[in-house]
Design an enzyme around this catalytic site. Sequence first.
Site, PDB file in Angstrom:
ATOM      1  CG  ASP A  31      -8.650   2.450   3.178  1.00 59.99           C
ATOM      2  OD1 ASP A  31      -7.962   2.060   2.222  1.00 59.99           O
ATOM      3  OD2 ASP A  31      -9.859   2.154   3.302  1.00 59.99           O
ATOM      4  CB  SER A 116      -7.762   0.266 -18.976  1.00 57.88           C
ATOM      5  OG  SER A 116      -8.510  -0.651 -18.198  1.00 57.88           O
ATOM      6  CE1 TYR A 139     -13.314   2.711 -10.590  1.00 56.69           C
ATOM      7  CE2 TYR A 139     -13.049   1.798 -12.791  1.00 56.69           C
ATOM      8  CZ  TYR A 139     -12.517   2.133 -11.561  1.00 56.69           C
ATOM      9  OH  TYR A 139     -11.186   1.903 -11.300  1.00 56.69           O
ATOM     10  CE  LYS A 143     -10.659   5.493 -10.128  1.00 54.70           C
ATOM     11  NZ  LYS A 143      -9.548   5.707  -9.191  1.00 54.70           N
TER      12      LYS A 143
HETATM   13  N1  LIG Z   1      -7.731  -3.357  -9.367  1.00 54.94           N
HETATM   14  C1  LIG Z   1      -7.693  -2.942 -10.626  1.00 54.94           C
HETATM   15  O1  LIG Z   1      -7.628  -3.747 -11.561  1.00 54.94           O
HETATM   16  C2  LIG Z   1      -7.699  -1.472 -10.952  1.00 54.94           C
HETATM   17  C3  LIG Z   1      -7.699  -1.094 -12.303  1.00 54.94           C
HETATM   18  C4  LIG Z   1      -7.706   0.266 -12.610  1.00 54.94           C
HETATM   19  C5  LIG Z   1      -7.695   1.212 -11.595  1.00 54.94           C
HETATM   20  N2  LIG Z   1      -7.730   0.801 -10.291  1.00 54.94           N
HETATM   21  C6  LIG Z   1      -7.735   1.831  -9.255  1.00 54.94           C
HETATM   22  O2  LIG Z   1      -6.722   1.525  -8.317  1.00 54.94           O
HETATM   23  C7  LIG Z   1      -7.111   1.971  -7.029  1.00 54.94           C
HETATM   24  C8  LIG Z   1      -6.992   0.832  -6.012  1.00 54.94           C
HETATM   25  O3  LIG Z   1      -7.847  -0.223  -6.428  1.00 54.94           O
HETATM   26  P1  LIG Z   1      -7.884  -1.629  -5.691  1.00 54.94           P
HETATM   27  O4  LIG Z   1      -8.100  -2.654  -6.734  1.00 54.94           O
HETATM   28  O5  LIG Z   1      -6.742  -1.754  -4.775  1.00 54.94           O
HETATM   29  O6  LIG Z   1      -9.250  -1.510  -4.890  1.00 54.94           O
HETATM   30  P2  LIG Z   1      -9.559  -1.666  -3.324  1.00 54.94           P
HETATM   31  O7  LIG Z   1     -11.044  -1.565  -3.201  1.00 54.94           O
HETATM   32  O8  LIG Z   1      -8.893  -2.864  -2.773  1.00 54.94           O
HETATM   33  O9  LIG Z   1      -8.870  -0.372  -2.702  1.00 54.94           O
HETATM   34  C9  LIG Z   1      -9.492   0.871  -2.634  1.00 54.94           C
HETATM   35  C10 LIG Z   1      -9.337   1.381  -1.224  1.00 54.94           C
HETATM   36  O10 LIG Z   1      -9.969   2.676  -1.137  1.00 54.94           O
HETATM   37  C11 LIG Z   1     -10.664   2.709   0.092  1.00 54.94           C
HETATM   38  N3  LIG Z   1     -11.745   3.697   0.038  1.00 54.94           N
HETATM   39  C12 LIG Z   1     -12.925   3.593  -0.595  1.00 54.94           C
HETATM   40  N4  LIG Z   1     -13.667   4.698  -0.367  1.00 54.94           N
HETATM   41  C13 LIG Z   1     -12.912   5.511   0.416  1.00 54.94           C
HETATM   42  C14 LIG Z   1     -13.113   6.775   1.004  1.00 54.94           C
HETATM   43  N5  LIG Z   1     -14.252   7.461   0.814  1.00 54.94           N
HETATM   44  N6  LIG Z   1     -12.127   7.300   1.755  1.00 54.94           N
HETATM   45  C15 LIG Z   1     -10.967   6.623   1.973  1.00 54.94           C
HETATM   46  N7  LIG Z   1     -10.717   5.419   1.442  1.00 54.94           N
HETATM   47  C16 LIG Z   1     -11.684   4.871   0.677  1.00 54.94           C
HETATM   48  C17 LIG Z   1     -11.183   1.308   0.310  1.00 54.94           C
HETATM   49  O11 LIG Z   1     -11.526   1.046   1.652  1.00 54.94           O
HETATM   50  C18 LIG Z   1     -10.009   0.486  -0.185  1.00 54.94           C
HETATM   51  O12 LIG Z   1      -9.104   0.198   0.878  1.00 54.94           O
HETATM   52  C19 LIG Z   1      -8.530   2.521  -7.172  1.00 54.94           C
HETATM   53  O13 LIG Z   1      -8.437   3.922  -7.337  1.00 54.94           O
HETATM   54  C20 LIG Z   1      -9.014   1.879  -8.456  1.00 54.94           C
HETATM   55  O14 LIG Z   1      -9.996   2.676  -9.084  1.00 54.94           O
HETATM   56  C21 LIG Z   1      -7.738  -0.513  -9.941  1.00 54.94           C
END
Ligand SMILES: NC(=O)c1ccc[n+]([C@@H]2O[C@H](COP(=O)([O-])OP(=O)(O)OC[C@H]3O[C@@H](n4cnc5c(N)ncnc54)[C@H](O)[C@@H]3O)[C@@H](O)[C@H]2O)c1
Length: 305
Positions: A31, A116, A139, A143
């Site tokens: 991370d 989604s 975004y 994805k």
């Molecule tokens: N939260 C939601 O509702 C949701 C919905 C659909 C998809 N997602 C996907 O799920 C995943 C996790 O989302 P989340 O809600 O936990 O978000 P989050 O921001 O809490 O977690 C993402 C993590 O990725 C890390 N990160 C960002 N850029 C980075 C890089 N260049 N190198 C290494 N690490 C990096 C961040 O520091 C963070 O810890 C993401 O891929 C997001 O697109 C989330």
Amino acid sequence: MRALVTGGAGFIGSHVAQTLLERGDDVVVLDSLATGRRENVPGAARFVHGSIADIDSVADAVSGCEVVFHLGALGAVARSVSDPLTSNTTNIEGTLTVLTAARDAGVRRLVFASSSSVYGGSKIIPTPEDAVLAPRSPYAVTKLAGEHYCRVFAELFNIETVRLRYFNVFGPRQRPDSVYAAVIPLFARALLDGVRPTVHGDGLQSRDFTYVSDVVDANLAAATAPSDRCNAQVFNIAGGNQYTLLDLLRELGNLIGVDPNPEFIASRAGDIRHSCADARAAADAFGFGCKVSFSEGLAKTLASF
Ligand SMILES: NC(=O)c1ccc[n+]([C@@H]2O[C@H](COP(=O)([O-])OP(=O)(O)OC[C@H]3O[C@@H](n4cnc5c(N)ncnc54)[C@H](O)[C@@H]3O)[C@@H](O)[C@H]2O)c1
């Protein structure tokens, strides 16, 4: 097994890492701490502080791993609208870098966190995986590009990939303290602080809110399901329910014991109106089903604040 969790200092990734450790797996977290927090990384995990777009960091982190849970990304539609280039580099180049390093390290399977948002507000509700894909934000484009790379890698190389499309995940550790915060921590924080929550639009937009432990279960099941049931395939991960933002405010207000009394402002660019999953494919392929109800999940989330 040994697993790499990219984004494991973030909201969902830290829950994946913790659950893997609890069942006895070895876990490496990669991370950059762009939005994640060091304290979210479980103490028993090996932590690599680096970017998913940096091949040396990823190669170091993925060495010896059997499975990769690739959750590292810059989330939030609004962030990608204001800075598309950074979201593109992190999410598309990052995913390609993780796939390449995983392939070179002999990883058996990579499970990708998609969204989604790739549907762009489908007219078909609940939305199945084969609905038209029409991303409406940078975004969502990132994805979808990541999804294509995952499928292509499974078809071309000796690595299995499974794509999971999450729908509005919520739960403990989701941050309320960012301009790009998701709606549940934002509303919860506002109501707990006695501040009027801000609603973009009329509040009748709906989402298929999914509690984080159900998303963790989906990841673990997708990592071990038989290859012929899931390799190179894509699955919706959600409960198949539709709650409007006004429903959400009502539930939170009841749980906290306050009148939400929201303030309505203009809609946001790139936001979609309704989102609801048809998740039968994941149920058939690896027995996915949500176990935590919306109100139960909200109560657990509030308890964590
Ligand atoms: N939260 C939601 O509702 C949701 C919905 C659909 C998809 N997602 C996907 O799920 C995943 C996790 O989302 P989340 O809600 O936990 O978000 P989050 O921001 O809490 O977690 C993402 C993590 O990725 C890390 N990160 C960002 N850029 C980075 C890089 N260049 N190198 C290494 N690490 C990096 C961040 O520091 C963070 O810890 C993401 O891929 C997001 O697109 C989330």
